[in-house]
Every structure is written in structure tokens, then in C-alpha cells.
Design a protein around this motif. Sequence first.
Motif, short mmCIF file in Angstrom:
data_model
loop_
_atom_site.label_atom_id
_atom_site.label_comp_id
_atom_site.label_asym_id
_atom_site.label_seq_id
_atom_site.Cartn_x
_atom_site.Cartn_y
_atom_site.Cartn_z
N GLU A 41 0.83 -1.22 0.00
CA GLU A 41 0.00 0.00 0.00
C GLU A 41 0.87 1.27 0.00
OE1 GLU A 41 -2.11 0.59 3.70
OE2 GLU A 41 -3.57 1.95 2.78
N CYS A 144 -5.68 -2.64 2.80
CA CYS A 144 -5.41 -2.55 4.24
C CYS A 144 -6.68 -2.56 5.12
CB CYS A 144 -4.52 -1.35 4.49
SG CYS A 144 -3.50 -1.52 5.98
N TYR A 145 -7.04 -1.40 5.67
CA TYR A 145 -8.16 -1.29 6.62
C TYR A 145 -9.45 -1.90 6.05
CZ TYR A 145 -11.03 1.39 10.05
OH TYR A 145 -11.88 1.79 11.05
N ALA A 168 -1.14 -3.55 1.83
CA ALA A 168 -1.26 -2.96 3.16
C ALA A 168 0.02 -2.29 3.65
CB ALA A 168 -1.66 -4.05 4.15
N GLU A 169 -0.21 -1.38 4.61
CA GLU A 169 0.85 -0.88 5.51
C GLU A 169 0.28 -1.13 6.90
OE1 GLU A 169 3.00 2.66 5.16
OE2 GLU A 169 2.81 2.81 2.99
N TRP A 170 0.41 -2.34 7.37
CA TRP A 170 -0.26 -2.77 8.60
C TRP A 170 0.73 -2.73 9.76
CZ3 TRP A 170 -5.45 -4.37 8.65
CH2 TRP A 170 -5.91 -4.85 9.88
N TRP A 178 -3.97 -8.87 11.80
CA TRP A 178 -3.69 -8.97 10.35
C TRP A 178 -3.89 -10.42 9.88
CZ3 TRP A 178 -2.49 -7.00 5.64
CH2 TRP A 178 -1.55 -7.64 4.81
N ASN A 197 2.18 -6.90 2.91
CA ASN A 197 2.40 -5.83 3.89
C ASN A 197 3.81 -5.28 3.70
OD1 ASN A 197 1.86 -4.12 6.06
ND2 ASN A 197 2.52 -5.63 7.60
#
Length: 258
Positions: A41, A144-145, A168-170, A178, A197
Motif C-alpha cells: 500500500e 489494508c483497513y 497494506a501498511e499494517w 492482520w 504488507n
Amino acid sequence: MRVALAQLNIQFGDPDANYEQIEVAIQRATEQTVDVIVLPEMWNTGYALTRLNVLADDDGQRTLQLLSKLARQFHVNIVGGSVAVARDGHYYNEMLVVDRQGQLLSRYDKVHRFGLMAEDRYITAGETENVFELDGTAAMGAICYDIRFPEWLRKQAARGPQVIFVSAEWPTVRQMQWRLLLQARAIENQAFVVAVNRVGSDPDNQFGGQSLVIDPLGQIVAIGGAHAQLITAELDLAQVDQVRGQMPVFEDRRPELY
Ligand SMILES: O=C(O)CCC(=O)C(=O)O
């Protein structure tokens, strides 16, 4: 379908460095035989949201040009993670998907903005779905979210996708969530989940990687570590029909009740 997940460390607020590393990562991925390369992401800027006016990609053109060029050159599909895009005075967290011919298949603006990382202050939410076909296989993408909203993924999965791509950037602090959320999305939608991620950190968060490939029964097929790496896996798509045939949850739904 052979997939490659580019689990990378994104340089905060440095698009030039990030476009360069994405090009290298895609080239490296194609040294193996892969059908789809998946990116994380916001890989062009990271969450440098306060400087999107100078950092965001104007209408996604730089990203599209690069991804199309590489897709054509290496004859590979690219689920382009997401990038910060500027359009009509707004900023979007946008996924671009291109096929092996470099044609744009889908453009998806993240629908659920993540307030804990201030997206609601800087990013305009998308309104449209993200279902597309890769080499004849129905697929969909989420950012992601979005994975915390099973109804959003389900609505699209009911249109037939066999693979759910997630970029994602989790943050590391919620790493267990996650994994569990992604396993649940795979099980309930009886689909493969291919989720990338990032690793490394930005001024506010640490990111733990652990990119995942999960089969339609929720079993982990491949998992990344906490460092930058390329993860590859083979998806046996016949498994989707098998699992859906054994337990027809899509047919057993009662949408008239919910
Ligand atoms: O839902 C979470 O815990 C993380 C979401 C997130 O980091 C994002 O959407 O960028």
C-alpha cells in the motif's frame, strides 16, 4: 496462478526512491516464472500525508506508465498495490491493476479510510468496487483497513472472485489481527487471499511484514518474515471450486435477511 509478493521497505515521502525500488523489485520477481506481482500500500509516498500536495502522483500517470511498461516488458500481470494519487484537487489511496499487455484493468480508491493514521483528514474515500479478471480468473482487490469490513469484501466476492488481493501498511502492534482477519476473509469467501504488507518504519509506526498467501480453507500457504523480501507461491485454483462445491456457502446465504 503463480504469485510474487513484493514485501518492501517504503521510503517515507521519497517517490523517486520508491519508483526506483519498485522497478528493481518487479524485475527481480520476473527472474522467476510468475503470473502476478503484488505490491504494498501507498508505496510511492508512504503515509507522508501532510505533503501530498507535492508528493502524490498526478492522476496516477507516473505509476501507470511505469507499471504498464514493466507489465509489457516482462509479460506479467501487476496488482499495483496502492499509491497516493492527486486528482481534481483531491487525494486518493489508489490501487492500479494492469494486465500482461500493460492495459489498465482496474483503478480502485480505498473505500475505508483509516482514522488512526489520519487518512480521514487527507484522503478522499472511493465509492466503487474492485473486481477484475487476470488471465481469465476472476479476482478482486482491497486495501489494508478494508479487510476489517467483511461485508465490503463479501459483496464483491459474491460476484465470483477466486482470489482476493490485499495491499497494506499494517502496523506491527496489530500483527495478530492482520493474520486472523485475512484467514477469516479467506474462509468465509472460500477464496485465496494474497496479502502484501510493508516492512520498516515511518515516523509514527513500525511495520512487520508477514505478507501472507492463504488458501480457501484458511490455511497459510506462504508467509513472509519481518524483512524486505520477495515471497512466491503457487495457487491451485481448482481448490476454490472444490471447497465451494463441498460447502456451498454462497448459495446458502440469506441476503433477504441481511
Ligand atoms: O486496521 C488496521 O489495524 C490497520 C489499517 C491500516 O494501517 C491502513 O488501512 O493503512
